[in-house]
Design a protein around this motif. Structure first.
Motif, PDB file in Angstrom:
ATOM      1  N   TYR A 108     -45.034   0.633  35.271  1.00 16.29           N
ATOM      2  CA  TYR A 108     -45.154  -0.289  34.126  1.00 16.29           C
ATOM      3  C   TYR A 108     -43.946  -1.226  34.149  1.00 16.29           C
ATOM      4  CZ  TYR A 108     -48.168   3.624  32.822  1.00 16.29           C
ATOM      5  OH  TYR A 108     -49.106   4.618  32.833  1.00 16.29           O
ATOM      6  N   GLN A 270     -47.588   8.097  29.809  1.00 15.02           N
ATOM      7  CA  GLN A 270     -48.478   7.316  30.678  1.00 15.02           C
ATOM      8  C   GLN A 270     -49.756   6.935  29.946  1.00 15.02           C
ATOM      9  OE1 GLN A 270     -48.220  10.109  33.950  1.00 15.02           O
ATOM     10  NE2 GLN A 270     -47.344   8.529  35.282  1.00 15.02           N
ATOM     11  N   LYS A 271     -50.297   7.906  29.216  1.00 19.88           N
ATOM     12  CA  LYS A 271     -51.504   7.631  28.438  1.00 19.88           C
ATOM     13  C   LYS A 271     -51.228   6.549  27.389  1.00 19.88           C
ATOM     14  CE  LYS A 271     -54.351  11.407  28.102  1.00 19.88           C
ATOM     15  NZ  LYS A 271     -54.475  12.746  27.504  1.00 19.88           N
ATOM     16  N   ASP A 274     -50.890   3.202  29.095  1.00 21.12           N
ATOM     17  CA  ASP A 274     -52.191   2.757  29.601  1.00 21.12           C
ATOM     18  C   ASP A 274     -53.055   2.176  28.487  1.00 21.12           C
ATOM     19  OD1 ASP A 274     -51.689   3.428  32.213  1.00 21.12           O
ATOM     20  OD2 ASP A 274     -52.557   5.446  32.057  1.00 21.12           O
ATOM     21  N   ASN A 275     -52.956   2.786  27.293  1.00 20.21           N
ATOM     22  CA  ASN A 275     -53.791   2.340  26.172  1.00 20.21           C
ATOM     23  C   ASN A 275     -53.116   1.289  25.316  1.00 20.21           C
ATOM     24  OD1 ASN A 275     -55.866   4.107  26.809  1.00 20.21           O
ATOM     25  ND2 ASN A 275     -54.853   5.787  25.736  1.00 20.21           N
TER      26      ASN A 275
END
Ligand code: C2E
Ligand code: CA
Ligand code: CA
Ligand code: CA
Length: 279
Positions: A108, A270-271, A274-275
């Motif tokens: 990221y 990470q989740k 990602d969202n």
């Protein structure tokens, strides 16, 4: 009166013994935790209101004891500082945070810094700068990816040498944040003398501001003052929409708190990223 006095002494001793035993237990526990690697780092996202992105994270230490469960750093960090274990633990935090930010930034790229809490002992007793340089080189991490969080309490017993250490760290390209701002004894003086990039308004102010116009005025003044000095303002412990709106209207740069996100483990982070449609 004599009776009461004796009771008081007994009571006092009992409390001392309890605190002492707890301290011993925690100390022994910490030694095992180091040996068996029972520590993990979690990362709390910091949201930049000006760029509307999660640009930074704060690394926070977690100790999961196999029997006692999760122990709060507020409880064990002071014990680790007293016993000297903070040196080994702090070094583990430093290395782990540096290693992890490399990975996170790679995945990221808009996440451009991780803030690491360091204790006074760590900055004073180790060859901290050398260790920092070694780790940055080992993991090929750019210094700008790292932020060091310090508190005013660092300077309680003088700090000419510490000031120089911090100035050198900043010169390397590592940024420095003044944590828990406003809770110390001579906060304004620290704004005058410390080499810092960011000021973190203590969460007690953030949480009291909703219903207290006097606190609002203090927070607004701290933000304006910090901006006039060229510092970035981070508001900590933001829990409600109302706090966010107030802080936003006062030109706060960065917010951190449960309203935006709790501290997250690597998978959760990470989740989250990602969202994160804003990023
Ligand atoms: P801190 O540096 O002021 O960290 C912020 C604390 O506030 C964290 O508690 C965080 O989980 C909590 N927090 C974040 N957002 C909110 C919110 O919206 N509401 C509320 N009520 N709390 C929020 P945590 O992780 O329990 O850490 C407590 C303290 O332990 C830290 O305060 C720091 O002084 C120390 N600490 C944590 N990790 C480390 C470390 O790696 N090294 C050192 N030396 N100290 C650490
Ligand atoms: Ca902190
Ligand atoms: Ca940076
Ligand atoms: Ca803080």
């Amino acid at each position: 009166a004599k009776e009461a006095g004796r009771n008081r002494i007994l009571y006092f001793n009992y409390e001392m013994k309890e605190a002492f035993e707890k301290q011993l237990m925690l100390e022994q526990g910490l030694r095992d935790a180091i040996k068996f690697n029972h520590f993990t780092l979690v990362f709390q996202p910091q949201y930049n209101l000006k760029t509307a992105r999660t640009e930074s994270l704060e690394a926070l230490l977690r100790w999961h004891h196999p029997e006692w469960g999760m122990i709060s750093p507020a409880e064990f960090i002071p014990v680790a500082e007293k016993s000297g274990n903070i040196l080994v633990i702090g070094d583990w935090v430093l290395e782990t945070a540096i290693r992890e930010i490399k990975e996170i930034h790679h995945q990221y790229p808009y996440v451009t810094s991780v803030a690491i809490n360091v204790s006074a002992l760590q900055l004073r007793e180790m060859d901290f700068i050398h260790r920092l340089k070694t780790l940055l080189k080992k993991y090929q991490v750019h210094p700008s990816l790292i932020e060091i969080e310090i508190t005013e309490s660092l300077f309680i017993d003088g700090g000419e040498e510490l000031l120089q250490t911090l100035a050198k760290i900043q010169k390397m390209g590592v940024s420095i944040a003044l944590d828990d701002f406003g809770t110390g004894y001579s906060s304004l003086n620290y704004l005058r003398i410390l080499p810092i990039n960011r000021v973190k308004i203590d969460q007690s102010f953030v949480q009291q501001m909703e219903n207290d116009t006097r606190v609002q005025a203090i927070v607004k003044s701290v933000i304006d003052l910090s901006h006039n000095l060229g510092f970035i303002i981070v508001a900590e412990g933001v829990e409600t929409k109302k706090q966010l709106n107030l802080l936003s209207s006062m030109e706060t740069d960065v917010i951190q708190g449960f309203y935006y996100s709790k501290p997250l483990n690597k998978g959760q982070l990470q989740k989250f990223l990602d969202n994160d449609v804003t990023s």
